[in-house]
Design a protein around this motif. Sequence first.
Motif, PDB file in Angstrom:
ATOM      1  N   VAL A  24       0.834  -1.199   0.000  1.00 41.93           N
ATOM      2  CA  VAL A  24       0.000   0.000   0.000  1.00 41.93           C
ATOM      3  C   VAL A  24       0.875   1.258   0.000  1.00 41.93           C
ATOM      4  CG1 VAL A  24      -1.682   1.344   1.313  1.00 41.93           C
ATOM      5  CG2 VAL A  24      -1.975  -1.124   1.083  1.00 41.93           C
ATOM      6  N   ILE A  25       1.897   1.259   0.859  1.00 39.32           N
ATOM      7  CA  ILE A  25       2.814   2.403   0.907  1.00 39.32           C
ATOM      8  C   ILE A  25       3.529   2.572  -0.428  1.00 39.32           C
ATOM      9  CG2 ILE A  25       4.927   3.296   1.969  1.00 39.32           C
ATOM     10  CD1 ILE A  25       4.031   1.970   4.581  1.00 39.32           C
ATOM     11  N   PHE A  26       3.972   1.460  -0.997  1.00 37.17           N
ATOM     12  CA  PHE A  26       4.681   1.509  -2.271  1.00 37.17           C
ATOM     13  C   PHE A  26       3.800   2.095  -3.368  1.00 37.17           C
ATOM     14  CE2 PHE A  26       5.957  -0.728  -6.258  1.00 37.17           C
ATOM     15  CZ  PHE A  26       7.207  -0.139  -6.418  1.00 37.17           C
ATOM     16  N   SER A  27       2.517   1.778  -3.360  1.00 35.16           N
ATOM     17  CA  SER A  27       1.589   2.319  -4.360  1.00 35.16           C
ATOM     18  C   SER A  27       1.519   3.839  -4.275  1.00 35.16           C
ATOM     19  CB  SER A  27       0.194   1.719  -4.162  1.00 35.16           C
ATOM     20  OG  SER A  27       0.226   0.314  -4.304  1.00 35.16           O
ATOM     21  N   ALA A  28       1.448   4.366  -3.059  1.00 34.39           N
ATOM     22  CA  ALA A  28       1.416   5.825  -2.884  1.00 34.39           C
ATOM     23  C   ALA A  28       2.728   6.453  -3.347  1.00 34.39           C
ATOM     24  CB  ALA A  28       1.152   6.168  -1.425  1.00 34.39           C
ATOM     25  N   LEU A  29       3.840   5.780  -3.056  1.00 28.98           N
ATOM     26  CA  LEU A  29       5.148   6.309  -3.457  1.00 28.98           C
ATOM     27  C   LEU A  29       5.296   6.314  -4.974  1.00 28.98           C
ATOM     28  CD1 LEU A  29       7.493   4.623  -0.804  1.00 28.98           C
ATOM     29  CD2 LEU A  29       6.381   6.862  -0.706  1.00 28.98           C
ATOM     30  N   MET A  30       4.785   5.272  -5.625  1.00 28.21           N
ATOM     31  CA  MET A  30       4.854   5.214  -7.089  1.00 28.21           C
ATOM     32  C   MET A  30       4.035   6.341  -7.714  1.00 28.21           C
ATOM     33  SD  MET A  30       6.761   2.852  -8.513  1.00 28.21           S
ATOM     34  CE  MET A  30       6.011   2.318 -10.043  1.00 28.21           C
ATOM     35  N   ALA A  31       2.876   6.625  -7.137  1.00 30.38           N
ATOM     36  CA  ALA A  31       2.059   7.732  -7.643  1.00 30.38           C
ATOM     37  C   ALA A  31       2.805   9.053  -7.503  1.00 30.38           C
ATOM     38  CB  ALA A  31       0.728   7.787  -6.891  1.00 30.38           C
ATOM     39  N   ALA A  32       3.487   9.229  -6.371  1.00 32.74           N
ATOM     40  CA  ALA A  32       4.250  10.463  -6.142  1.00 32.74           C
ATOM     41  C   ALA A  32       5.409  10.565  -7.120  1.00 32.74           C
ATOM     42  CB  ALA A  32       4.761  10.500  -4.703  1.00 32.74           C
ATOM     43  N   MET A  33       6.111   9.451  -7.352  1.00 27.42           N
ATOM     44  CA  MET A  33       7.224   9.452  -8.300  1.00 27.42           C
ATOM     45  C   MET A  33       6.737   9.775  -9.709  1.00 27.42           C
ATOM     46  SD  MET A  33      10.262   8.566  -6.907  1.00 27.42           S
ATOM     47  CE  MET A  33      11.223   7.517  -7.980  1.00 27.42           C
ATOM     48  N   LEU A  34       5.580   9.203 -10.073  1.00 27.10           N
ATOM     49  CA  LEU A  34       5.031   9.462 -11.409  1.00 27.10           C
ATOM     50  C   LEU A  34       4.699  10.938 -11.578  1.00 27.10           C
ATOM     51  CD1 LEU A  34       3.982   8.401 -14.110  1.00 27.10           C
ATOM     52  CD2 LEU A  34       1.775   7.991 -13.014  1.00 27.10           C
ATOM     53  N   LEU A  35       4.138  11.549 -10.532  1.00 25.40           N
ATOM     54  CA  LEU A  35       3.829  12.978 -10.581  1.00 25.40           C
ATOM     55  C   LEU A  35       5.078  13.795 -10.891  1.00 25.40           C
ATOM     56  CD1 LEU A  35       1.406  13.487  -7.548  1.00 25.40           C
ATOM     57  CD2 LEU A  35       0.853  13.817  -9.957  1.00 25.40           C
ATOM     58  N   SER A  36       6.144  13.529 -10.133  1.00 28.45           N
ATOM     59  CA  SER A  36       7.368  14.303 -10.293  1.00 28.45           C
ATOM     60  C   SER A  36       8.011  14.076 -11.651  1.00 28.45           C
ATOM     61  CB  SER A  36       8.361  13.941  -9.178  1.00 28.45           C
ATOM     62  OG  SER A  36       9.556  14.668  -9.324  1.00 28.45           O
ATOM     63  N   ALA A  37       8.103  12.791 -12.060  1.00 26.14           N
ATOM     64  CA  ALA A  37       8.760  12.467 -13.326  1.00 26.14           C
ATOM     65  C   ALA A  37       7.972  12.998 -14.510  1.00 26.14           C
ATOM     66  CB  ALA A  37       8.938  10.954 -13.438  1.00 26.14           C
ATOM     67  N   LEU A  38       6.640  12.847 -14.461  1.00 29.25           N
ATOM     68  CA  LEU A  38       5.796  13.260 -15.571  1.00 29.25           C
ATOM     69  C   LEU A  38       5.816  14.768 -15.757  1.00 29.25           C
ATOM     70  CD1 LEU A  38       3.968  11.717 -17.536  1.00 29.25           C
ATOM     71  CD2 LEU A  38       2.044  12.217 -16.025  1.00 29.25           C
ATOM     72  N   SER A 132      10.421   9.439  -1.434  1.00 32.39           N
ATOM     73  CA  SER A 132       9.915   8.142  -1.885  1.00 32.39           C
ATOM     74  C   SER A 132      11.011   7.084  -1.835  1.00 32.39           C
ATOM     75  CB  SER A 132       9.358   8.256  -3.309  1.00 32.39           C
ATOM     76  OG  SER A 132       8.217   9.079  -3.351  1.00 32.39           O
ATOM     77  N   GLN A 133      12.181   7.425  -2.355  1.00 36.69           N
ATOM     78  CA  GLN A 133      13.288   6.468  -2.352  1.00 36.69           C
ATOM     79  C   GLN A 133      13.783   6.188  -0.937  1.00 36.69           C
ATOM     80  OE1 GLN A 133      16.129   8.271  -5.050  1.00 36.69           O
ATOM     81  NE2 GLN A 133      15.198   7.298  -6.828  1.00 36.69           N
ATOM     82  N   ALA A 134      13.788   7.213  -0.084  1.00 37.78           N
ATOM     83  CA  ALA A 134      14.236   7.016   1.294  1.00 37.78           C
ATOM     84  C   ALA A 134      13.230   6.204   2.105  1.00 37.78           C
ATOM     85  CB  ALA A 134      14.492   8.369   1.960  1.00 37.78           C
ATOM     86  N   ILE A 135      11.932   6.403   1.846  1.00 38.46           N
ATOM     87  CA  ILE A 135      10.913   5.644   2.562  1.00 38.46           C
ATOM     88  C   ILE A 135      10.991   4.163   2.200  1.00 38.46           C
ATOM     89  CG2 ILE A 135       8.406   5.267   2.747  1.00 38.46           C
ATOM     90  CD1 ILE A 135       8.093   8.333   2.560  1.00 38.46           C
ATOM     91  N   ILE A 136      11.260   3.869   0.950  1.00 33.68           N
ATOM     92  CA  ILE A 136      11.458   2.468   0.564  1.00 33.68           C
ATOM     93  C   ILE A 136      12.607   1.853   1.355  1.00 33.68           C
ATOM     94  CG2 ILE A 136      12.339   1.008  -1.316  1.00 33.68           C
ATOM     95  CD1 ILE A 136       9.392   1.475  -1.498  1.00 33.68           C
ATOM     96  N   ALA A 137      13.674   2.639   1.556  1.00 34.90           N
ATOM     97  CA  ALA A 137      14.799   2.153   2.364  1.00 34.90           C
ATOM     98  C   ALA A 137      14.390   1.938   3.812  1.00 34.90           C
ATOM     99  CB  ALA A 137      15.964   3.136   2.286  1.00 34.90           C
ATOM    100  N   ASP A 138      13.415   2.719   4.290  1.00 30.28           N
ATOM    101  CA  ASP A 138      12.930   2.568   5.655  1.00 30.28           C
ATOM    102  C   ASP A 138      12.139   1.281   5.848  1.00 30.28           C
ATOM    103  OD1 ASP A 138      14.024   4.877   6.715  1.00 30.28           O
ATOM    104  OD2 ASP A 138      12.248   6.100   6.343  1.00 30.28           O
ATOM    105  N   ILE A 139      11.369   0.885   4.834  1.00 29.31           N
ATOM    106  CA  ILE A 139      10.423  -0.220   5.020  1.00 29.31           C
ATOM    107  C   ILE A 139      10.835  -1.525   4.342  1.00 29.31           C
ATOM    108  CG2 ILE A 139       8.511   1.401   5.299  1.00 29.31           C
ATOM    109  CD1 ILE A 139       7.630   0.765   2.442  1.00 29.31           C
ATOM    110  N   VAL A 140      11.881  -1.469   3.496  1.00 29.22           N
ATOM    111  CA  VAL A 140      12.334  -2.666   2.786  1.00 29.22           C
ATOM    112  C   VAL A 140      13.839  -2.795   2.959  1.00 29.22           C
ATOM    113  CG1 VAL A 140      12.486  -3.817   0.539  1.00 29.22           C
ATOM    114  CG2 VAL A 140      10.482  -2.423   1.073  1.00 29.22           C
ATOM    115  N   SER A 141      14.316  -4.003   3.200  1.00 28.23           N
ATOM    116  CA  SER A 141      15.759  -4.220   3.359  1.00 28.23           C
ATOM    117  C   SER A 141      16.478  -3.978   2.049  1.00 28.23           C
ATOM    118  CB  SER A 141      16.031  -5.657   3.829  1.00 28.23           C
ATOM    119  OG  SER A 141      15.760  -6.578   2.788  1.00 28.23           O
TER     120      SER A 141
END
Length: 527
Positions: A24-38, A132-141
């Motif tokens: 669920v968290i990853f889905s929100a992060l992907m949406a945020a990344m898409l916003l910035s990249a797009l 987004s990238q830092a949060i992934i580091a927080d929740i995934v090894s």
Amino acid sequence: MSRTTSSNGTDGQELVLTQRTIFVIFSALMAAMLLSALDQSVVSTALPTIVGDLGAVQHEGWIITGYLLAIAIVMPIYGKIGDLWGRRKPFLVAVAIFVIGSTGSALSSSFAELVTWRSLQGLGAGGLVILSQAIIADIVSARDRGKYMGPMGAVFGVATVAGPLLGGWFTDGPGWRWCFWLNVPIGIIAFAVAFFRLKLPARRATTRFDLAGAVLIATTTAGIVLLTSWSTISDDGRYDWGNPVLLGLAVATVVALAAFIVVERRASDPLIPLSLFRSRTFSVSVSIALLLGITMFAALSFLPTFLQMARGYDATDAGLLMLPMTVGLMITAIGSGLLITRTGRYKLYPILGMAIATVGLALLTRLTADISMVTFGAMIFVLGFGIGLVMQTIVIAVQNAVPPEMVGVATSTNNFLREIGAAVGTSVFSTVFTTNLTTRLSRAVEDVPPGDIPPGFGADSLTPEAVDRLPSALHELVVNAYTDALAPAFWYLVPLGVVGFAIAFLMKQVKLSDKAGLVARGAAVQD
């Protein structure tokens, strides 16, 4: 299933990292990344229409420069704030700022308003990627991070193609303001998901925020971005080193950089700890990020324009013809991420990636005005294939090379240097190309009757629309001159790609951690 904790500088609820929570968290992060990249690419197609409607054709560069300037300035700040106080609130603030900036941009009635709101967008966008990238580091090894970082990297490839396509469709259809309205519903959804499901523990900072360092790095960054954008934001459209403002800006930038280094050496908790560069893996990774920005993004910025100028495609078709690069990038970004997760090893991928991408750059030196689109597609596929092996792999390497409490700073430094590299590389490449084009155009039109040459004709005035309106004989001369000037310019990027390839061999293979950042800090438990 959570419990209260106050260990390791955290407070509030300890997070239980179930697979569903991570998804669920990853889905929100992907949406945020898409916003910035797009948002970095969607405006490019609509730009001529935007400045035409707002009556500011001569200042159109500020729409891009203001956005990029804001992004680059806040990247290190978001990274540090996330490390000090936690990433949930800064992430929500970044999304909110981005949505507000998008709304303001869509409603702008003047050019000054648009640049102001667009810059506010950038202040939010700079946090979306870093956090987004830092949060992934927080929740995934680090060991499992590859399968999440790969899709994040692929988002940038998708945005490279989807952005210009959407920009062209909006411009021709409902209007250019929808380039900004598009962000609002996606941003609201990302904010809602993050607000209710991104329950990251807050932290209590034990040191003061490095305000002096933040001011100095912001000043340095502003100077670099403005210097590299000078020809697009100055009234005369060129560099004039006799201009006291330009000289003063260059001197101020150098002084600010020197002062920043001095301040960071003395600060108790610096914004960007210079001690990080003692880690060979960190130093190699951020060096590759810088070179990747200089070479690859400089190359990519000119390819859609080549398709429009030399082949006569409209912006939408040019975007579609960039699809092979996106396919190549997606294959390797996702594939390398899965392989890193399976094997726990990452050193090989930046080496292969820089080698393949450099070959792609060399292939682009063979561009011709009548090149087959199959051949062109193969060239950019190779380039994308190489970039996909590098972009997210070096983020994993950087994050794994530092303690969990410094992941934000490490991530922001990597992305910051890549953005600076892209600004510098694009500026230098543009200067080399424009100089070469000016020379070739002068030679090409020597035998053309003066009456057949439009008023104001020159390298700085060429646009796809202007080229398309030229008489057939002059059109062919201009197209050939444009291509003959662009293709050799890629040779200036190839040596930098080779340097990146050589540097990648120096990367030290560090065992990937099997604990998520929050788990390692005692602020979460793995289910």
